[in-house]
Design a protein around this motif. Structure first.
Motif, short mmCIF file in Angstrom:
data_model
loop_
_atom_site.label_atom_id
_atom_site.label_comp_id
_atom_site.label_asym_id
_atom_site.label_seq_id
_atom_site.Cartn_x
_atom_site.Cartn_y
_atom_site.Cartn_z
N PRO A 57 0.84 -1.20 0.00
CA PRO A 57 0.00 0.00 0.00
C PRO A 57 0.88 1.25 0.00
CG PRO A 57 0.03 -0.99 2.19
CD PRO A 57 0.79 -1.91 1.29
N VAL A 58 0.48 2.24 -0.79
CA VAL A 58 1.29 3.47 -0.89
C VAL A 58 0.52 4.72 -0.48
CG1 VAL A 58 2.93 2.57 -2.58
CG2 VAL A 58 0.82 3.64 -3.38
N GLY A 59 -0.79 4.64 -0.32
CA GLY A 59 -1.58 5.80 0.08
C GLY A 59 -3.05 5.59 -0.22
N TYR A 60 -3.80 6.65 0.01
CA TYR A 60 -5.25 6.58 -0.20
C TYR A 60 -5.64 7.26 -1.51
CZ TYR A 60 -5.40 4.89 4.53
OH TYR A 60 -5.21 4.13 5.66
N LEU A 61 -6.67 6.74 -2.15
CA LEU A 61 -7.16 7.29 -3.41
C LEU A 61 -7.45 8.78 -3.23
CD1 LEU A 61 -7.96 6.64 -6.32
CD2 LEU A 61 -10.29 6.24 -5.50
N GLY A 62 -6.94 9.61 -4.13
CA GLY A 62 -7.14 11.05 -4.08
C GLY A 62 -6.10 11.78 -3.25
N GLY A 63 -5.28 11.05 -2.50
CA GLY A 63 -4.26 11.68 -1.67
C GLY A 63 -3.07 12.18 -2.47
N ASN A 64 -2.87 11.63 -3.65
CA ASN A 64 -1.76 11.99 -4.51
C ASN A 64 -2.06 11.46 -5.91
OD1 ASN A 64 0.73 13.33 -4.60
ND2 ASN A 64 1.52 12.15 -2.87
N SER A 65 -1.27 11.88 -6.88
CA SER A 65 -1.40 11.30 -8.22
C SER A 65 -0.72 9.94 -8.24
CB SER A 65 -0.75 12.22 -9.26
OG SER A 65 0.65 12.19 -9.11
N TYR A 66 -1.12 9.10 -9.20
CA TYR A 66 -0.48 7.79 -9.31
C TYR A 66 1.02 7.93 -9.59
CZ TYR A 66 -4.84 5.01 -9.36
OH TYR A 66 -6.00 4.37 -9.04
N ASP A 67 1.40 8.92 -10.39
CA ASP A 67 2.83 9.13 -10.66
C ASP A 67 3.58 9.51 -9.40
OD1 ASP A 67 3.44 8.55 -13.41
OD2 ASP A 67 2.26 10.30 -13.99
N ALA A 68 2.98 10.34 -8.55
CA ALA A 68 3.63 10.72 -7.28
C ALA A 68 3.75 9.49 -6.38
CB ALA A 68 2.84 11.82 -6.59
N ILE A 120 -10.63 -0.95 -5.11
CA ILE A 120 -11.95 -0.35 -4.92
C ILE A 120 -12.63 -0.80 -3.62
CG2 ILE A 120 -12.36 0.03 -7.38
CD1 ILE A 120 -14.22 -2.48 -7.25
N ALA A 121 -12.14 -1.87 -3.01
CA ALA A 121 -12.75 -2.37 -1.78
C ALA A 121 -12.41 -1.47 -0.58
CB ALA A 121 -12.29 -3.80 -1.49
N ASN A 122 -11.25 -0.83 -0.60
CA ASN A 122 -10.85 0.00 0.55
C ASN A 122 -10.32 1.38 0.14
OD1 ASN A 122 -8.35 -0.74 -0.46
ND2 ASN A 122 -7.64 -1.73 1.41
N ASN A 123 -10.34 1.70 -1.17
CA ASN A 123 -9.85 2.98 -1.70
C ASN A 123 -8.41 3.27 -1.30
OD1 ASN A 123 -11.94 3.81 -3.37
ND2 ASN A 123 -13.14 4.46 -1.60
N VAL A 124 -7.62 2.21 -1.22
CA VAL A 124 -6.19 2.34 -0.98
C VAL A 124 -5.47 2.07 -2.29
CG1 VAL A 124 -4.21 1.39 0.27
CG2 VAL A 124 -6.40 1.69 1.45
N VAL A 125 -4.45 2.86 -2.55
CA VAL A 125 -3.64 2.71 -3.75
C VAL A 125 -2.44 1.81 -3.40
CG1 VAL A 125 -2.28 3.92 -5.50
CG2 VAL A 125 -4.37 4.96 -4.59
N TYR A 126 -2.17 0.85 -4.27
CA TYR A 126 -1.11 -0.12 -4.04
C TYR A 126 -0.08 -0.07 -5.16
CZ TYR A 126 -3.86 -2.32 -0.38
OH TYR A 126 -4.57 -2.56 0.78
N ALA A 127 1.15 -0.43 -4.81
CA ALA A 127 2.21 -0.66 -5.80
C ALA A 127 2.40 -2.17 -5.89
CB ALA A 127 3.50 0.00 -5.36
#
Length: 152
Positions: A57-68, A120-127
């Motif tokens: 996990p790298v952050g929450y959806l909307g917290g940063n851009s995917y590139d960031a 989409i289940a937890n709105n967390v962005v993953y690498a």
């Protein structure tokens, strides 16, 4: 190799992990804590190999851009593992029905891939990262991984 990935005996990620994936038993998993609240990451390592694939996990959806998120993940990985990977290219893509950013990374000698994807289940962005070029197991993960819809 692809046929082997499709036909071998399978095991699953832990039930409380936010992703669902059945994978060959020739891969071991290691769950680890992260700096994102109580969220865990997981690494896969083929038995007898030194190379790993990570879902982190790298952050929450909307917290940063995917590139960031891609850049910060590579920096964090380098700091933790005392390596010098850099992003040489990133593209927005649709990977097996998921909108992602796919980053090509290099350490000057080897190439790898980091895919940034939202769960989409937890709105967390993953690498999802592999530090090996054209890793068939990484492609298998990209194709088969699904968000875990909790309470279903």
């Amino acid at each position: 190799r692809k046929l082997l990935l499709l036909t071998t005996e399978k095991t699953d990620l832990l039930p409380d992990f936010p992703w669902r994936l059945s994978f060959p038993t020739e891969y071991s998993t290691n769950y680890f804590s992260t700096s994102i609240g109580s969220l865990q990451g997981v690494s896969f390592k083929k038995i007898g190999s030194q190379k790993s694939i990570y879902i982190h996990p790298v952050g929450y959806l909307g917290g940063n851009s995917y590139d960031a998120y891609l850049d910060s993940y590579v920096l964090e990985y380098n700091k933790k593992n005392k390596t010098k990977w850099v992003v040489i290219n990133s593209v927005e893509s649709n990977l097996f029905g998921n909108n992602v950013v796919k980053g090509i990374i290099t350490n000057g000698k080897d190439n790898g891939t980091v895919v940034i994807i939202n769960n989409i289940a937890n709105n967390v962005v993953y690498a999802i990262s592999t530090f090996e070029e054209n890793d068939p197991f990484a492609n298998y993960i990209y194709e088969k991984i699904k968000p875990s819809i909790l309470n279903q």
